[in-house]
Design a protein around this motif. Sequence first.
Motif, PDB file in Angstrom:
ATOM      1  N   PRO A 172      -2.304  19.382  -3.309  1.00 11.91           N
ATOM      2  CA  PRO A 172      -2.002  20.484  -2.397  1.00 11.91           C
ATOM      3  C   PRO A 172      -0.509  20.613  -2.081  1.00 11.91           C
ATOM      4  N   VAL A 173       0.189  19.467  -1.975  1.00  8.76           N
ATOM      5  CA  VAL A 173       1.628  19.515  -1.700  1.00  8.76           C
ATOM      6  C   VAL A 173       2.362  20.166  -2.864  1.00  8.76           C
ATOM      7  N   LEU A 174       1.985  19.801  -4.091  1.00  4.45           N
ATOM      8  CA  LEU A 174       2.611  20.404  -5.270  1.00  4.45           C
ATOM      9  C   LEU A 174       2.378  21.908  -5.282  1.00  4.45           C
ATOM     10  N   LEU A 201      -5.536   8.315  -1.762  1.00  2.00           N
ATOM     11  CA  LEU A 201      -5.133   9.323  -0.782  1.00  2.00           C
ATOM     12  C   LEU A 201      -3.836   9.997  -1.201  1.00  2.00           C
ATOM     13  N   GLY A 202      -2.885   9.190  -1.697  1.00  4.52           N
ATOM     14  CA  GLY A 202      -1.620   9.762  -2.153  1.00  4.52           C
ATOM     15  C   GLY A 202      -1.820  10.748  -3.287  1.00  4.52           C
ATOM     16  N   GLY A 203      -2.691  10.383  -4.243  1.00  2.00           N
ATOM     17  CA  GLY A 203      -2.959  11.289  -5.357  1.00  2.00           C
ATOM     18  C   GLY A 203      -3.691  12.543  -4.914  1.00  2.00           C
ATOM     19  N   ALA A 204      -4.621  12.388  -3.961  1.00  2.00           N
ATOM     20  CA  ALA A 204      -5.387  13.545  -3.483  1.00  2.00           C
ATOM     21  C   ALA A 204      -4.509  14.535  -2.729  1.00  2.00           C
ATOM     22  N   LEU A 205      -3.592  14.017  -1.900  1.00  2.00           N
ATOM     23  CA  LEU A 205      -2.726  14.897  -1.115  1.00  2.00           C
ATOM     24  C   LEU A 205      -1.601  15.497  -1.949  1.00  2.00           C
ATOM     25  N   ALA A 206      -1.245  14.822  -3.049  1.00  2.00           N
ATOM     26  CA  ALA A 206      -0.118  15.302  -3.853  1.00  2.00           C
ATOM     27  C   ALA A 206      -0.412  16.660  -4.477  1.00  2.00           C
ATOM     28  N   ALA A 258       0.819  -1.212   0.000  1.00  2.00           N
ATOM     29  CA  ALA A 258       0.000   0.000   0.000  1.00  2.00           C
ATOM     30  C   ALA A 258       0.856   1.266   0.000  1.00  2.00           C
ATOM     31  N   LEU A 259       1.879   1.307   0.833  1.00  2.00           N
ATOM     32  CA  LEU A 259       2.725   2.506   0.912  1.00  2.00           C
ATOM     33  C   LEU A 259       3.553   2.692  -0.348  1.00  2.00           C
ATOM     34  N   SER A 260       4.015   1.600  -0.947  1.00  2.00           N
ATOM     35  CA  SER A 260       4.758   1.708  -2.203  1.00  2.00           C
ATOM     36  C   SER A 260       3.857   2.244  -3.307  1.00  2.00           C
ATOM     37  N   HIS A 261       2.615   1.789  -3.314  1.00  3.45           N
ATOM     38  CA  HIS A 261       1.665   2.275  -4.320  1.00  3.45           C
ATOM     39  C   HIS A 261       1.347   3.753  -4.098  1.00  3.45           C
ATOM     40  N   ALA A 262       1.185   4.152  -2.846  1.00  7.18           N
ATOM     41  CA  ALA A 262       0.909   5.557  -2.545  1.00  7.18           C
ATOM     42  C   ALA A 262       2.065   6.453  -2.998  1.00  7.18           C
ATOM     43  N   THR A 263       3.296   5.993  -2.775  1.00  2.00           N
ATOM     44  CA  THR A 263       4.478   6.751  -3.209  1.00  2.00           C
ATOM     45  C   THR A 263       4.467   6.938  -4.719  1.00  2.00           C
ATOM     46  N   MET A 264       4.199   5.856  -5.437  1.00  4.53           N
ATOM     47  CA  MET A 264       4.192   5.911  -6.893  1.00  4.53           C
ATOM     48  C   MET A 264       3.104   6.858  -7.400  1.00  4.53           C
ATOM     49  N   VAL A 265       1.880   6.708  -6.901  1.00  2.00           N
ATOM     50  CA  VAL A 265       0.760   7.513  -7.392  1.00  2.00           C
ATOM     51  C   VAL A 265       0.978   8.997  -7.086  1.00  2.00           C
ATOM     52  N   ALA A 266       1.510   9.301  -5.913  1.00  3.27           N
ATOM     53  CA  ALA A 266       1.698  10.701  -5.519  1.00  3.27           C
ATOM     54  C   ALA A 266       2.586  11.440  -6.506  1.00  3.27           C
TER      55      ALA A 266
END
Length: 431
Positions: free
Chosen positions: A390-392, A383-388, A253-261
Amino acid sequence: MVTTPGSTGRPPLASLAGHAVGVPPQRKVVSVLVGGQILGGIGMGATLSLGSLLAAQLSGSPAWSGMAATMSTLGAAVAAVPLARLAVARGRRMSLSTGALIAGTGAVIAITSASVSVFPLLLLGLMLLGAGSAVNLQARFAATDLARPGTRARDLSIVVWSTTIGAVLGPNLFGPGEAVGSVLGLPPLTGAFAFSVAAQLAAALVYLTGLRPDPLLAAMSLRELSVEAPRPRSGSLILRSNPGARYAVAAVALSHATMVALMSMTPVHLREHGASLVIVGFTISLHIAGMYALSPVFGWLADKAGRLRVVLLGQAMLLASLLIAGVAADSRTGVTVSLVLLGLGWSASVVAGSAMVAESVHIQDRPAIQGLSDLSMNAAGALGGALAGPVLASVGYSGLGFLAMALVAVVVIWTLLHGRRASAHAKPVTS
Protein backbone atom coordinates in the motif's frame (compact mmCIF):
# COMPACT_ATOMS: atom_id res chain seq x y z
CA MET A 1 36.97 -31.21 36.33
CA VAL A 2 34.46 -29.25 34.23
CA THR A 3 35.93 -27.85 31.05
CA THR A 4 35.14 -24.45 29.60
CA PRO A 5 32.20 -24.46 27.13
CA GLY A 6 33.54 -24.36 23.60
CA SER A 7 36.76 -26.24 24.38
CA THR A 8 37.50 -29.64 22.87
CA GLY A 9 38.01 -31.41 26.19
CA ARG A 10 35.51 -33.87 27.61
CA PRO A 11 34.12 -33.20 31.07
CA PRO A 12 32.53 -35.84 33.25
CA LEU A 13 29.05 -36.78 32.13
CA ALA A 14 26.18 -34.96 33.77
CA SER A 15 22.56 -35.94 33.97
CA LEU A 16 19.76 -33.79 32.58
CA ALA A 17 16.15 -34.92 32.30
CA GLY A 18 17.32 -38.49 32.81
CA HIS A 19 19.80 -38.44 29.90
CA ALA A 20 23.55 -38.70 30.09
CA VAL A 21 25.05 -35.65 28.45
CA GLY A 22 28.67 -35.01 27.47
CA VAL A 23 30.22 -31.94 25.83
CA PRO A 24 30.87 -32.10 22.08
CA PRO A 25 33.69 -30.02 20.52
CA GLN A 26 32.36 -26.69 19.34
CA ARG A 27 34.02 -27.13 15.97
CA LYS A 28 32.04 -30.34 15.41
CA VAL A 29 28.78 -28.63 16.42
CA VAL A 30 29.32 -25.78 13.96
CA SER A 31 30.27 -28.23 11.17
CA VAL A 32 27.11 -30.27 11.70
CA LEU A 33 24.96 -27.14 11.74
CA VAL A 34 26.60 -25.90 8.53
CA GLY A 35 25.88 -29.22 6.82
CA GLY A 36 22.28 -29.16 7.95
CA GLN A 37 21.89 -25.55 6.85
CA ILE A 38 23.19 -26.30 3.37
CA LEU A 39 20.78 -29.20 2.94
CA GLY A 40 17.88 -27.26 4.44
CA GLY A 41 18.67 -24.25 2.26
CA ILE A 42 18.60 -26.42 -0.85
CA GLY A 43 15.26 -27.80 0.23
CA MET A 44 13.78 -24.34 0.75
CA GLY A 45 15.39 -22.64 -2.26
CA ALA A 46 14.24 -25.37 -4.60
CA THR A 47 10.58 -24.90 -3.79
CA LEU A 48 9.54 -21.47 -2.50
CA SER A 49 9.95 -19.70 -5.85
CA LEU A 50 7.96 -22.44 -7.59
CA GLY A 51 5.38 -22.22 -4.82
CA SER A 52 4.18 -18.86 -6.13
CA LEU A 53 3.77 -20.28 -9.64
CA LEU A 54 1.94 -23.31 -8.31
CA ALA A 55 -0.32 -21.09 -6.20
CA ALA A 56 -1.28 -19.06 -9.25
CA GLN A 57 -1.93 -22.23 -11.23
CA LEU A 58 -4.08 -24.02 -8.65
CA SER A 59 -6.02 -20.91 -7.61
CA GLY A 60 -6.59 -19.80 -11.18
CA SER A 61 -5.45 -16.24 -10.45
CA PRO A 62 -2.02 -14.55 -10.24
CA ALA A 63 -3.41 -12.51 -7.35
CA TRP A 64 -2.91 -15.53 -5.09
CA SER A 65 0.74 -16.07 -6.02
CA GLY A 66 1.95 -13.97 -3.08
CA MET A 67 0.35 -16.45 -0.68
CA ALA A 68 3.32 -18.77 -1.18
CA ALA A 69 5.70 -16.45 0.66
CA THR A 70 2.99 -15.42 3.11
CA MET A 71 2.18 -18.99 4.16
CA SER A 72 5.85 -19.92 4.42
CA THR A 73 6.55 -16.91 6.64
CA LEU A 74 3.49 -17.71 8.73
CA GLY A 75 4.66 -21.30 9.08
CA ALA A 76 8.10 -20.18 10.25
CA ALA A 77 6.53 -17.86 12.82
CA VAL A 78 4.12 -20.51 14.12
CA ALA A 79 6.89 -23.14 14.41
CA ALA A 80 9.44 -20.91 16.15
CA VAL A 81 8.18 -21.14 19.74
CA PRO A 82 7.14 -24.84 19.73
CA LEU A 83 10.54 -25.82 18.30
CA ALA A 84 12.26 -23.72 20.96
CA ARG A 85 10.25 -25.50 23.67
CA LEU A 86 11.17 -28.85 22.17
CA ALA A 87 14.83 -27.80 22.30
CA VAL A 88 14.54 -27.18 26.05
CA ALA A 89 12.84 -30.51 26.65
CA ARG A 90 14.78 -32.76 24.25
CA GLY A 91 17.71 -30.72 22.92
CA ARG A 92 18.66 -29.09 19.63
CA ARG A 93 19.07 -32.49 17.96
CA MET A 94 15.40 -33.35 18.29
CA SER A 95 14.17 -29.80 17.69
CA LEU A 96 16.09 -29.21 14.46
CA SER A 97 15.43 -32.69 13.05
CA THR A 98 11.71 -32.41 13.86
CA GLY A 99 11.48 -29.07 12.08
CA ALA A 100 13.22 -30.51 9.02
CA LEU A 101 10.83 -33.48 8.95
CA ILE A 102 7.84 -31.13 9.19
CA ALA A 103 9.21 -29.15 6.23
CA GLY A 104 9.69 -32.39 4.27
CA THR A 105 6.09 -33.34 5.03
CA GLY A 106 5.03 -29.94 3.72
CA ALA A 107 6.78 -30.66 0.42
CA VAL A 108 4.94 -34.00 0.15
CA ILE A 109 1.62 -32.23 0.77
CA ALA A 110 2.47 -29.61 -1.87
CA ILE A 111 3.06 -32.35 -4.43
CA THR A 112 -0.22 -33.99 -3.42
CA SER A 113 -2.10 -30.71 -3.75
CA ALA A 114 -0.98 -30.40 -7.36
CA SER A 115 -2.00 -34.00 -8.05
CA VAL A 116 -5.54 -33.43 -6.77
CA SER A 117 -5.74 -29.72 -7.76
CA VAL A 118 -6.72 -28.51 -4.28
CA PHE A 119 -5.44 -24.99 -3.57
CA PRO A 120 -6.05 -24.95 0.23
CA LEU A 121 -3.99 -28.14 0.50
CA LEU A 122 -1.11 -26.33 -1.20
CA LEU A 123 -1.34 -23.51 1.33
CA LEU A 124 -1.08 -26.06 4.14
CA GLY A 125 1.95 -27.63 2.51
CA LEU A 126 3.66 -24.27 2.08
CA MET A 127 2.92 -23.40 5.70
CA LEU A 128 4.54 -26.63 6.88
CA LEU A 129 7.48 -25.93 4.60
CA GLY A 130 7.95 -22.74 6.58
CA ALA A 131 9.17 -24.89 9.47
CA GLY A 132 12.34 -25.28 7.42
CA SER A 133 12.92 -21.54 7.72
CA ALA A 134 12.35 -21.78 11.47
CA VAL A 135 15.01 -24.50 11.60
CA ASN A 136 17.43 -22.28 9.68
CA LEU A 137 16.90 -19.49 12.20
CA GLN A 138 17.21 -21.76 15.24
CA ALA A 139 20.40 -23.34 13.88
CA ARG A 140 22.26 -20.03 14.15
CA PHE A 141 21.39 -19.90 17.85
CA ALA A 142 22.43 -23.54 18.29
CA ALA A 143 25.93 -22.43 17.28
CA THR A 144 26.07 -20.24 20.41
CA ASP A 145 25.14 -22.91 22.98
CA LEU A 146 28.74 -23.90 23.71
CA ALA A 147 30.57 -21.00 22.08
CA ARG A 148 32.98 -18.87 24.06
CA PRO A 149 31.87 -15.23 24.47
CA GLY A 150 34.83 -14.08 22.37
CA THR A 151 33.79 -16.21 19.37
CA ARG A 152 30.02 -16.40 19.84
CA ALA A 153 29.11 -13.93 17.07
CA ARG A 154 31.66 -15.48 14.70
CA ASP A 155 30.31 -19.01 15.19
CA LEU A 156 26.75 -17.76 14.73
CA SER A 157 27.71 -15.88 11.57
CA ILE A 158 29.36 -18.94 10.00
CA VAL A 159 26.07 -20.83 10.26
CA VAL A 160 24.23 -17.83 8.81
CA TRP A 161 26.77 -17.69 5.95
CA SER A 162 26.25 -21.36 5.08
CA THR A 163 22.66 -20.51 4.14
CA THR A 164 24.12 -18.85 1.03
CA ILE A 165 25.13 -22.19 -0.47
CA GLY A 166 21.67 -23.69 -0.33
CA ALA A 167 20.02 -20.44 -1.38
CA VAL A 168 22.18 -20.35 -4.51
CA LEU A 169 21.99 -24.06 -5.36
CA GLY A 170 18.26 -24.48 -4.69
CA PRO A 171 16.82 -22.32 -7.50
CA ASN A 172 19.22 -24.00 -9.97
CA LEU A 173 17.44 -27.30 -9.34
CA PHE A 174 14.25 -26.17 -11.11
CA GLY A 175 15.26 -27.76 -14.42
CA PRO A 176 16.63 -31.03 -13.00
CA GLY A 177 13.64 -31.18 -10.68
CA GLU A 178 11.19 -31.05 -13.56
CA ALA A 179 13.17 -33.78 -15.35
CA VAL A 180 13.09 -36.00 -12.27
CA GLY A 181 9.41 -35.17 -11.72
CA SER A 182 8.62 -36.23 -15.27
CA VAL A 183 10.33 -39.58 -14.70
CA LEU A 184 8.45 -40.06 -11.43
CA GLY A 185 5.15 -39.04 -12.98
CA LEU A 186 4.75 -35.95 -10.80
CA PRO A 187 2.57 -32.98 -11.85
CA PRO A 188 4.28 -30.03 -13.57
CA LEU A 189 6.07 -27.55 -11.25
CA THR A 190 6.41 -30.13 -8.48
CA GLY A 191 9.63 -31.92 -9.44
CA ALA A 192 11.74 -29.61 -7.28
CA PHE A 193 9.53 -30.43 -4.31
CA ALA A 194 10.81 -34.01 -4.56
CA PHE A 195 14.33 -32.64 -4.14
CA SER A 196 13.07 -30.70 -1.15
CA VAL A 197 11.74 -33.87 0.47
CA ALA A 198 15.10 -35.59 0.01
CA ALA A 199 17.06 -32.56 1.24
CA GLN A 200 14.94 -32.13 4.37
CA LEU A 201 15.17 -35.83 5.20
CA ALA A 202 18.94 -35.64 4.77
CA ALA A 203 19.10 -32.54 6.99
CA ALA A 204 17.08 -34.30 9.70
CA LEU A 205 19.48 -37.26 9.52
CA VAL A 206 22.49 -34.93 9.82
CA TYR A 207 21.05 -33.28 12.94
CA LEU A 208 20.00 -36.60 14.51
CA THR A 209 23.34 -38.30 14.01
CA GLY A 210 25.71 -35.34 14.20
CA LEU A 211 24.49 -33.47 17.28
CA ARG A 212 25.57 -36.18 19.73
CA PRO A 213 26.08 -35.18 22.51
CA ASP A 214 23.50 -32.44 22.20
CA PRO A 215 25.07 -28.96 22.54
CA LEU A 216 22.13 -27.34 24.35
CA LEU A 217 21.71 -30.18 26.84
CA ALA A 218 25.46 -30.19 27.39
CA ALA A 219 25.51 -26.44 28.04
CA MET A 220 22.58 -26.72 30.44
CA SER A 221 24.34 -29.58 32.24
CA LEU A 222 27.48 -27.51 32.67
CA ARG A 223 25.38 -24.70 34.06
CA GLU A 224 23.81 -27.06 36.58
CA LEU A 225 27.23 -28.42 37.59
CA SER A 226 28.71 -24.97 38.19
CA VAL A 227 25.79 -23.23 39.90
CA GLU A 228 22.26 -23.97 40.96
CA ALA A 229 20.41 -23.00 37.79
CA PRO A 230 16.96 -21.41 38.17
CA ARG A 231 13.99 -22.85 36.32
CA PRO A 232 13.56 -21.70 32.70
CA ARG A 233 11.23 -18.74 32.17
CA SER A 234 8.88 -17.98 29.30
CA GLY A 235 10.02 -15.66 26.53
CA SER A 236 7.35 -13.06 27.33
CA LEU A 237 8.42 -12.96 30.99
CA ILE A 238 12.04 -12.51 29.95
CA LEU A 239 11.12 -9.59 27.68
CA ARG A 240 9.20 -7.86 30.46
CA SER A 241 12.03 -8.18 32.97
CA ASN A 242 15.19 -8.00 30.83
CA PRO A 243 15.94 -4.71 29.00
CA GLY A 244 18.92 -6.25 27.19
CA ALA A 245 16.84 -9.06 25.74
CA ARG A 246 14.06 -6.63 24.87
CA TYR A 247 16.47 -4.41 22.95
CA ALA A 248 18.15 -7.29 21.10
CA VAL A 249 14.86 -8.86 19.99
CA ALA A 250 13.57 -5.48 18.79
CA ALA A 251 16.78 -4.63 16.93
CA VAL A 252 16.67 -7.90 14.98
CA ALA A 253 12.93 -7.67 14.26
CA LEU A 254 12.97 -4.03 13.12
CA SER A 255 16.05 -4.54 10.96
CA HIS A 256 14.35 -7.49 9.30
CA ALA A 257 11.16 -5.50 8.75
CA THR A 258 13.17 -2.71 7.10
CA MET A 259 14.88 -5.16 4.77
CA VAL A 260 11.70 -7.04 3.78
CA ALA A 261 9.71 -3.84 3.17
CA LEU A 262 12.12 -2.48 0.57
CA MET A 263 13.30 -5.78 -0.90
CA SER A 264 9.79 -7.16 -1.47
CA MET A 265 8.76 -4.11 -3.50
CA THR A 266 11.94 -3.83 -5.57
CA PRO A 267 10.94 -6.43 -8.23
CA VAL A 268 7.58 -4.68 -8.64
CA HIS A 269 9.27 -1.28 -8.95
CA LEU A 270 11.85 -2.52 -11.46
CA ARG A 271 9.27 -4.25 -13.62
CA GLU A 272 7.11 -1.12 -13.67
CA HIS A 273 10.15 0.75 -15.01
CA GLY A 274 10.74 -1.73 -17.81
CA ALA A 275 13.44 -3.94 -16.32
CA SER A 276 13.64 -7.49 -17.65
CA LEU A 277 13.30 -10.54 -15.45
CA VAL A 278 17.04 -11.08 -15.90
CA ILE A 279 17.78 -7.65 -14.42
CA VAL A 280 15.32 -8.24 -11.59
CA GLY A 281 16.82 -11.64 -10.81
CA PHE A 282 20.37 -10.29 -10.92
CA THR A 283 19.50 -7.43 -8.56
CA ILE A 284 17.88 -9.78 -6.04
CA SER A 285 20.83 -12.16 -6.32
CA LEU A 286 23.22 -9.36 -5.40
CA HIS A 287 20.96 -8.47 -2.49
CA ILE A 288 21.01 -12.06 -1.21
CA ALA A 289 24.80 -12.13 -1.56
CA GLY A 290 24.92 -8.99 0.59
CA MET A 291 22.71 -10.67 3.19
CA TYR A 292 24.89 -13.74 3.69
CA ALA A 293 28.30 -13.60 2.00
CA LEU A 294 29.95 -11.22 4.50
CA SER A 295 28.20 -12.43 7.64
CA PRO A 296 31.44 -14.01 9.02
CA VAL A 297 33.10 -10.60 8.67
CA PHE A 298 30.35 -8.97 10.71
CA GLY A 299 30.52 -11.79 13.23
CA TRP A 300 34.25 -11.23 13.65
CA LEU A 301 33.69 -7.49 13.98
CA ALA A 302 30.97 -8.03 16.58
CA ASP A 303 33.38 -10.14 18.65
CA LYS A 304 36.25 -7.69 18.30
CA ALA A 305 34.60 -4.26 18.23
CA GLY A 306 31.43 -4.98 20.18
CA ARG A 307 27.86 -5.92 19.34
CA LEU A 308 26.39 -2.42 19.63
CA ARG A 309 28.93 -0.91 17.27
CA VAL A 310 28.15 -3.50 14.61
CA VAL A 311 24.41 -2.95 15.07
CA LEU A 312 25.03 0.77 14.48
CA LEU A 313 27.17 -0.07 11.45
CA GLY A 314 24.29 -2.14 10.11
CA GLN A 315 21.82 0.66 10.70
CA ALA A 316 24.15 3.10 8.90
CA MET A 317 24.16 0.82 5.85
CA LEU A 318 20.38 0.41 6.02
CA LEU A 319 20.01 4.18 6.20
CA ALA A 320 22.33 4.65 3.20
CA SER A 321 20.32 2.05 1.30
CA LEU A 322 17.03 3.78 2.02
CA LEU A 323 18.46 7.18 1.16
CA ILE A 324 19.70 5.93 -2.22
CA ALA A 325 16.33 4.29 -2.86
CA GLY A 326 14.68 7.60 -2.07
CA VAL A 327 16.80 9.81 -4.29
CA ALA A 328 17.75 7.38 -7.09
CA ALA A 329 14.59 5.31 -7.50
CA ASP A 330 14.62 5.88 -11.29
CA SER A 331 18.17 4.57 -11.67
CA ARG A 332 18.67 0.83 -12.02
CA THR A 333 22.24 1.22 -10.84
CA GLY A 334 21.04 3.20 -7.85
CA VAL A 335 18.43 0.56 -6.98
CA THR A 336 21.03 -2.20 -7.29
CA VAL A 337 23.48 -0.39 -5.00
CA SER A 338 20.63 0.25 -2.59
CA LEU A 339 19.71 -3.45 -2.49
CA VAL A 340 23.32 -4.53 -1.88
CA LEU A 341 23.62 -2.09 1.02
CA LEU A 342 20.24 -3.29 2.29
CA GLY A 343 21.54 -6.84 2.44
CA LEU A 344 24.79 -5.81 4.12
CA GLY A 345 22.97 -3.70 6.70
CA TRP A 346 20.60 -6.57 7.46
CA SER A 347 23.52 -8.96 7.87
CA ALA A 348 25.45 -6.77 10.30
CA SER A 349 22.37 -5.94 12.36
CA VAL A 350 21.00 -9.49 12.55
CA VAL A 351 24.33 -11.18 13.28
CA ALA A 352 25.24 -8.76 16.07
CA GLY A 353 21.67 -8.55 17.36
CA SER A 354 21.29 -12.34 17.40
CA ALA A 355 24.52 -12.67 19.39
CA MET A 356 23.05 -10.22 21.91
CA VAL A 357 19.83 -12.22 22.08
CA ALA A 358 21.84 -15.34 22.90
CA GLU A 359 23.97 -13.71 25.59
CA SER A 360 21.28 -11.57 27.21
CA VAL A 361 20.13 -14.48 29.40
CA HIS A 362 21.54 -17.63 30.99
CA ILE A 363 21.56 -20.88 29.04
CA GLN A 364 18.32 -22.28 30.49
CA ASP A 365 16.41 -19.23 29.19
CA ARG A 366 18.04 -19.00 25.77
CA PRO A 367 15.72 -21.27 23.77
CA ALA A 368 12.65 -19.37 25.02
CA ILE A 369 13.98 -15.93 24.13
CA GLN A 370 15.44 -17.21 20.87
CA GLY A 371 12.10 -18.71 19.84
CA LEU A 372 10.34 -15.47 20.67
CA SER A 373 12.99 -13.55 18.72
CA ASP A 374 12.43 -15.72 15.65
CA LEU A 375 8.66 -15.31 16.02
CA SER A 376 9.05 -11.52 16.27
CA MET A 377 11.43 -11.46 13.32
CA ASN A 378 9.06 -13.39 11.04
CA ALA A 379 6.03 -11.41 12.19
CA ALA A 380 7.82 -8.10 11.65
CA GLY A 381 8.94 -9.21 8.20
CA ALA A 382 5.44 -10.29 7.24
CA LEU A 383 3.99 -7.01 8.48
CA GLY A 384 6.69 -4.99 6.75
CA GLY A 385 6.04 -6.76 3.46
CA ALA A 386 2.27 -6.42 3.80
CA LEU A 387 2.40 -2.68 4.52
CA ALA A 388 5.02 -1.99 1.84
CA GLY A 389 2.54 -2.70 -0.96
CA PRO A 390 0.00 0.00 0.00
CA VAL A 391 2.86 2.43 0.73
CA LEU A 392 4.36 1.79 -2.71
CA ALA A 393 0.98 2.39 -4.32
CA SER A 394 0.47 5.62 -2.36
CA VAL A 395 3.87 7.35 -2.36
CA GLY A 396 6.00 5.30 -4.73
CA TYR A 397 9.35 3.59 -4.26
CA SER A 398 11.07 6.80 -3.18
CA GLY A 399 8.45 7.44 -0.54
CA LEU A 400 8.80 3.87 0.72
CA GLY A 401 12.54 4.39 1.15
CA PHE A 402 12.08 7.62 3.09
CA LEU A 403 9.29 6.27 5.31
CA ALA A 404 11.27 3.12 6.18
CA MET A 405 13.93 5.38 7.71
CA ALA A 406 11.64 5.69 10.72
CA LEU A 407 12.37 2.05 11.59
CA VAL A 408 16.10 2.69 11.38
CA ALA A 409 15.73 5.77 13.58
CA VAL A 410 13.99 3.70 16.26
CA VAL A 411 16.83 1.15 16.32
CA VAL A 412 19.55 3.82 16.35
CA ILE A 413 17.99 5.77 19.21
CA TRP A 414 17.30 2.59 21.17
CA THR A 415 20.88 1.41 20.58
CA LEU A 416 22.37 4.64 21.90
CA LEU A 417 20.10 4.59 24.96
CA HIS A 418 20.80 0.92 25.59
CA GLY A 419 24.54 1.53 25.27
CA ARG A 420 24.41 4.18 27.96
CA ARG A 421 22.44 1.93 30.32
CA ALA A 422 24.68 -1.05 29.71
CA SER A 423 28.00 0.80 30.04
CA ALA A 424 28.08 0.30 33.79
CA HIS A 425 27.75 -3.49 33.48
CA ALA A 426 28.54 -4.37 29.86
CA LYS A 427 29.81 -7.90 30.52
CA PRO A 428 27.54 -10.38 28.68
CA VAL A 429 25.99 -13.45 30.27
CA THR A 430 28.52 -16.22 29.67
CA SER A 431 26.63 -19.33 30.67
